[in-house]
Design an enzyme around this catalytic site. Sequence first.
Site: not given
Length: 334
Positions: A85, A98, A105, A109, A112, A326
């Site tokens: 995205e 962005c 990932c 975290c 997120c 995100c």
Amino acid sequence: MTIQELAAFLENFGEKAFRARQIFEWLHKKQVHQFDEMTNLSKNLRAMLKERAQLVILKRVEVQISKQDGTRKYLFALPDGNIIESVLMKYKHGNSVCISSQAGCRMACRFCASAIGGLVRSLRPSEMLEQIYQIGQDIGERISHVVVMGTGEPLDNYDNLLRFVELLSEEHGLHISQRNITVSTCGIVPKIRALADRKLQITLALSLHAPSQEKRLQIMPVAAKYDLSEVMKACDYYFAKTGRRMTFEYSLIHGVNDTDADARALCALLGGKNCHVNLIPVNPVKERSYEQPDHNTTICFKNKLEKNKINVTIRRELGRDIDGACGQLRKKYL
């Protein structure tokens, strides 16, 4: 490929070196989708390129447009079917995109959505560039700023990131100034230092999110590998090598890192540094339990930093009526 690499590639087939610049401009200025669109090349050269080279074109899966501020969130499919995205944000100073640097990932975290499901793979430079090109073509306007702060940890895709920055800022391509490129990292110390040694003019943004090692460990697993003291030394090294002011991203999470004590600790950590702090009221994700602080708490936190002569802004919240955080849109799709 860089222009130099293109020239070497073409020499193997008896082509003149000037063809490399022509091809590069077709790819990065005119952003064609097929070799046959490169009309100043011979048919034989175009046929060779079709046989020997690949153009990476992303498939647009979904676009969400905010009715509040015009922010656009794009969902793209990579050639292998993976989903990423990107976000277009409109500011007075220009159009900012962005982009994602990885599909998924592995940094995990806690607050997120990007890390839910882990890392699938890193993106190639072409796949990073194509996000910008597709969005620019969609809106029919120039993209002036790029933020590598979407899904993924850019410094976990270090070599491809460097090539992406080189191609994006190349004068025969889109030619975006390195000073208009921001790269975010959760704090991979060796790569911060390596990036500093390259002496690029990009802005480096550290995802800090806590004023102490103890609190950082609670919300950012990467802190178990890289102690906050080592991360801050690496940031100082980056500033010393590049002269570029550091940005510190700080997501305010209700009851976790938004207290008066947290503000005092953050002032102590950043006091005297040439830096900027972005306060970000955390964007709630349904898979996570974290909540935003109220507006008064956010303002009080900001005021405490300013009283200690720390440059700070509260990030303007964009795309609240769409899947703005995100990883949210990608996670919903998957």
